[in-house]
Design a protein around this motif. Structure first.
Motif, PDB file in Angstrom:
ATOM      1  N   PRO A 158       0.079  -2.773  -0.566  1.00 14.05           N
ATOM      2  CA  PRO A 158       0.423  -2.427   0.827  1.00 14.05           C
ATOM      3  C   PRO A 158       1.758  -2.998   1.289  1.00 14.05           C
ATOM      4  O   PRO A 158       2.527  -2.312   1.963  1.00 14.05           O
ATOM      5  CB  PRO A 158      -0.742  -3.021   1.631  1.00 14.05           C
ATOM      6  CG  PRO A 158      -1.877  -3.084   0.662  1.00 14.05           C
ATOM      7  CD  PRO A 158      -1.256  -3.394  -0.668  1.00 14.05           C
ATOM      8  N   LEU A 159       2.048  -4.246   0.927  1.00 10.34           N
ATOM      9  CA  LEU A 159       3.301  -4.859   1.367  1.00 10.34           C
ATOM     10  C   LEU A 159       4.507  -4.154   0.739  1.00 10.34           C
ATOM     11  O   LEU A 159       5.539  -3.970   1.397  1.00 10.34           O
ATOM     12  CB  LEU A 159       3.315  -6.346   1.014  1.00 10.34           C
ATOM     13  CG  LEU A 159       2.377  -7.236   1.831  1.00 10.34           C
ATOM     14  CD1 LEU A 159       2.446  -8.680   1.341  1.00 10.34           C
ATOM     15  CD2 LEU A 159       2.735  -7.168   3.316  1.00 10.34           C
ATOM     16  N   SER A 160       4.373  -3.769  -0.504  1.00 14.61           N
ATOM     17  CA  SER A 160       5.456  -3.062  -1.180  1.00 14.61           C
ATOM     18  C   SER A 160       5.685  -1.701  -0.538  1.00 14.61           C
ATOM     19  O   SER A 160       6.831  -1.285  -0.324  1.00 14.61           O
ATOM     20  CB  SER A 160       5.124  -2.899  -2.665  1.00 14.61           C
ATOM     21  OG  SER A 160       6.172  -2.248  -3.339  1.00 14.61           O
ATOM     22  N   ARG A 161       4.597  -1.003  -0.205  1.00 10.94           N
ATOM     23  CA  ARG A 161       4.722   0.300   0.466  1.00 10.94           C
ATOM     24  C   ARG A 161       5.396   0.137   1.817  1.00 10.94           C
ATOM     25  O   ARG A 161       6.274   0.920   2.193  1.00 10.94           O
ATOM     26  CB  ARG A 161       3.344   0.948   0.663  1.00 10.94           C
ATOM     27  CG  ARG A 161       2.648   1.369  -0.612  1.00 10.94           C
ATOM     28  CD  ARG A 161       1.538   2.382  -0.324  1.00 10.94           C
ATOM     29  NE  ARG A 161       0.577   1.920   0.655  1.00 10.94           N
ATOM     30  CZ  ARG A 161      -0.523   1.241   0.375  1.00 10.94           C
ATOM     31  NH1 ARG A 161      -0.793   0.923  -0.883  1.00 10.94           N
ATOM     32  NH2 ARG A 161      -1.366   0.877   1.327  1.00 10.94           N
ATOM     33  N   SER A 162       4.992  -0.891   2.548  1.00 10.13           N
ATOM     34  CA  SER A 162       5.549  -1.122   3.875  1.00 10.13           C
ATOM     35  C   SER A 162       7.038  -1.436   3.812  1.00 10.13           C
ATOM     36  O   SER A 162       7.834  -0.923   4.610  1.00 10.13           O
ATOM     37  CB  SER A 162       4.796  -2.281   4.552  1.00 10.13           C
ATOM     38  OG  SER A 162       5.330  -2.549   5.823  1.00 10.13           O
ATOM     39  N   GLU A 163       7.429  -2.266   2.858  1.00  5.13           N
ATOM     40  CA  GLU A 163       8.842  -2.637   2.697  1.00  5.13           C
ATOM     41  C   GLU A 163       9.688  -1.413   2.353  1.00  5.13           C
ATOM     42  O   GLU A 163      10.738  -1.171   2.961  1.00  5.13           O
ATOM     43  CB  GLU A 163       8.973  -3.684   1.592  1.00  5.13           C
ATOM     44  CG  GLU A 163      10.417  -4.059   1.277  1.00  5.13           C
ATOM     45  CD  GLU A 163      10.541  -4.918   0.026  1.00  5.13           C
ATOM     46  OE1 GLU A 163      11.667  -5.371  -0.254  1.00  5.13           O
ATOM     47  OE2 GLU A 163       9.531  -5.104  -0.669  1.00  5.13           O
ATOM     48  N   LEU A 164       9.205  -0.617   1.400  1.00  5.48           N
ATOM     49  CA  LEU A 164       9.965   0.558   0.981  1.00  5.48           C
ATOM     50  C   LEU A 164      10.027   1.595   2.097  1.00  5.48           C
ATOM     51  O   LEU A 164      11.071   2.214   2.326  1.00  5.48           O
ATOM     52  CB  LEU A 164       9.337   1.167  -0.274  1.00  5.48           C
ATOM     53  CG  LEU A 164      10.022   2.401  -0.859  1.00  5.48           C
ATOM     54  CD1 LEU A 164      11.505   2.141  -1.097  1.00  5.48           C
ATOM     55  CD2 LEU A 164       9.345   2.832  -2.151  1.00  5.48           C
ATOM     56  N   SER A 165       8.930   1.763   2.807  1.00  2.00           N
ATOM     57  CA  SER A 165       8.897   2.712   3.919  1.00  2.00           C
ATOM     58  C   SER A 165       9.942   2.344   4.969  1.00  2.00           C
ATOM     59  O   SER A 165      10.662   3.213   5.480  1.00  2.00           O
ATOM     60  CB  SER A 165       7.505   2.736   4.551  1.00  2.00           C
ATOM     61  OG  SER A 165       7.464   3.602   5.662  1.00  2.00           O
ATOM     62  N   TYR A 166      10.038   1.058   5.291  1.00  2.00           N
ATOM     63  CA  TYR A 166      11.029   0.605   6.281  1.00  2.00           C
ATOM     64  C   TYR A 166      12.450   0.927   5.821  1.00  2.00           C
ATOM     65  O   TYR A 166      13.268   1.454   6.600  1.00  2.00           O
ATOM     66  CB  TYR A 166      10.884  -0.895   6.514  1.00  2.00           C
ATOM     67  CG  TYR A 166      11.981  -1.475   7.390  1.00  2.00           C
ATOM     68  CD1 TYR A 166      11.920  -1.349   8.776  1.00  2.00           C
ATOM     69  CD2 TYR A 166      13.082  -2.107   6.824  1.00  2.00           C
ATOM     70  CE1 TYR A 166      12.936  -1.852   9.582  1.00  2.00           C
ATOM     71  CE2 TYR A 166      14.096  -2.612   7.620  1.00  2.00           C
ATOM     72  CZ  TYR A 166      14.021  -2.483   8.993  1.00  2.00           C
ATOM     73  OH  TYR A 166      15.031  -2.970   9.778  1.00  2.00           O
ATOM     74  N   LEU A 167      12.760   0.641   4.560  1.00  2.00           N
ATOM     75  CA  LEU A 167      14.108   0.891   4.041  1.00  2.00           C
ATOM     76  C   LEU A 167      14.430   2.385   4.033  1.00  2.00           C
ATOM     77  O   LEU A 167      15.557   2.784   4.345  1.00  2.00           O
ATOM     78  CB  LEU A 167      14.237   0.311   2.632  1.00  2.00           C
ATOM     79  CG  LEU A 167      14.126  -1.219   2.513  1.00  2.00           C
ATOM     80  CD1 LEU A 167      14.155  -1.644   1.056  1.00  2.00           C
ATOM     81  CD2 LEU A 167      15.250  -1.897   3.291  1.00  2.00           C
ATOM     82  N   LEU A 168      13.458   3.202   3.674  1.00  2.00           N
ATOM     83  CA  LEU A 168      13.678   4.651   3.636  1.00  2.00           C
ATOM     84  C   LEU A 168      13.984   5.199   5.022  1.00  2.00           C
ATOM     85  O   LEU A 168      14.840   6.070   5.192  1.00  2.00           O
ATOM     86  CB  LEU A 168      12.450   5.356   3.051  1.00  2.00           C
ATOM     87  CG  LEU A 168      12.194   5.142   1.560  1.00  2.00           C
ATOM     88  CD1 LEU A 168      10.833   5.695   1.169  1.00  2.00           C
ATOM     89  CD2 LEU A 168      13.293   5.804   0.731  1.00  2.00           C
ATOM     90  N   LYS A 169      13.276   4.706   6.022  1.00  2.00           N
ATOM     91  CA  LYS A 169      13.434   5.217   7.378  1.00  2.00           C
ATOM     92  C   LYS A 169      14.774   4.834   8.001  1.00  2.00           C
ATOM     93  O   LYS A 169      15.138   5.357   9.055  1.00  2.00           O
ATOM     94  CB  LYS A 169      12.281   4.724   8.257  1.00  2.00           C
ATOM     95  CG  LYS A 169      10.946   5.363   7.895  1.00  2.00           C
ATOM     96  CD  LYS A 169       9.792   4.793   8.702  1.00  2.00           C
ATOM     97  CE  LYS A 169       8.469   5.435   8.313  1.00  2.00           C
ATOM     98  NZ  LYS A 169       7.323   4.840   9.034  1.00  2.00           N
TER      99      LYS A 169
END
Length: 245
Positions: A10-21
């Motif tokens: 979950p933390l990895s998904r959250s980090e990547l999602s933030y960078l993508l946005k």
């Protein structure tokens, strides 16, 4: 660009999602923790690009990457993982990039730039193909076990893919199985007669006998040969337009 992140952390998904946005080319970001969740998202919406981890609990990201090849219009794949030892294997299945954890904004932006260029090139090739050539014919050929069958396209009721095998069914209840892909046969068929209704199914509209409601506000098609074909959520709108529903 619509993006799907597939990662069991979950933390990895959250980090990547933030960078993508943070990148203006990104329209939406969806998340999945495993292959089943990812396939559900692919059925429900159009995904242009997948950021795919390799180690997914007891699953392997390469399994999903290989499944994507069966789609008529597969999303691009960028592997996003903590391990660099799989890079060669990743590019063997045509991944467009390989991003290592921990993620950095600059590196993610570079990967997105590659993805946007690849998507743009794909659109131009599709457009050029529609203008210059018409690959549709009155017949298709399917080869299996050293035998080649010649099939009239007007007789085809449906084409489905399961476990890497393409099955074509005709209106006289014959079936033909080969290793061709759904993408391949879709290019051979008249888009005025055939419609993709699922990530793994194409049907001829002339052979649709009935439409029944199905789970989660979707539908199942009953064909004239009594076959039942589910309609994926992301294909419902086009089906309704074609059938004036």
């Amino acid at each position: 660009m619509n993006i799907l992140i597939v990662d069991d952390e979950p933390l990895s998904r959250s980090e990547l999602s933030y960078l993508l946005k943070q990148n203006i080319t990104v329209t939406s970001v969806s998340e999945a923790e495993g292959i089943k969740d990812a396939l559900g998202t692919l059925l429900a919406q159009k995904i242009d690009l997948i950021f795919l981890d390799i180690s997914l609990n007891e699953e392997n990201g390469f399994t999903l990457a290989k499944e994507l090849k069966q789609l008529a219009d597969p999303p691009l794949v960028i592997f996003a993982t903590a391990y660099d030892k799989y890079a060669l294997q990743a590019f063997d299945i045509n991944a467009i990039d390989y991003v290592l954890k921990p993620f950095e904004q600059t590196r993610i932006n570079q990967a997105l730039k590659k993805a946007n260029a690849a998507l743009s090139n794909r659109r131009q090739l599709d457009k050029a193909g529609k203008i210059k050539t018409n690959p549709m014919t009155d017949f298709i050929t399917l080869t299996a076990e050293e035998k080649t069958a010649v099939i009239k396209t007007k007789d085809i009721v449906s084409a489905t893919v399961d476990n890497g095998f393409l099955t074509v069914t005709t209106n006289d209840n014959r079936t033909f199985v080969s290793h061709e892909t759904l993408s391949w046969i879709k290019k051979q068929l008249d888009p005025q007669k055939f419609i993709q209704v699922h990530r793994s199914a194409i049907v001829c509209v002339d052979f649709i006998r009935e439409i029944q409601p199905w789970f989660n506000h979707t539908f199942v098609l009953i064909l004239t040969n009594d076959a039942r074909v589910p309609v994926g959520r992301s294909f419902i709108k086009e089906l309704k337009q074609r059938l004036n529903m």
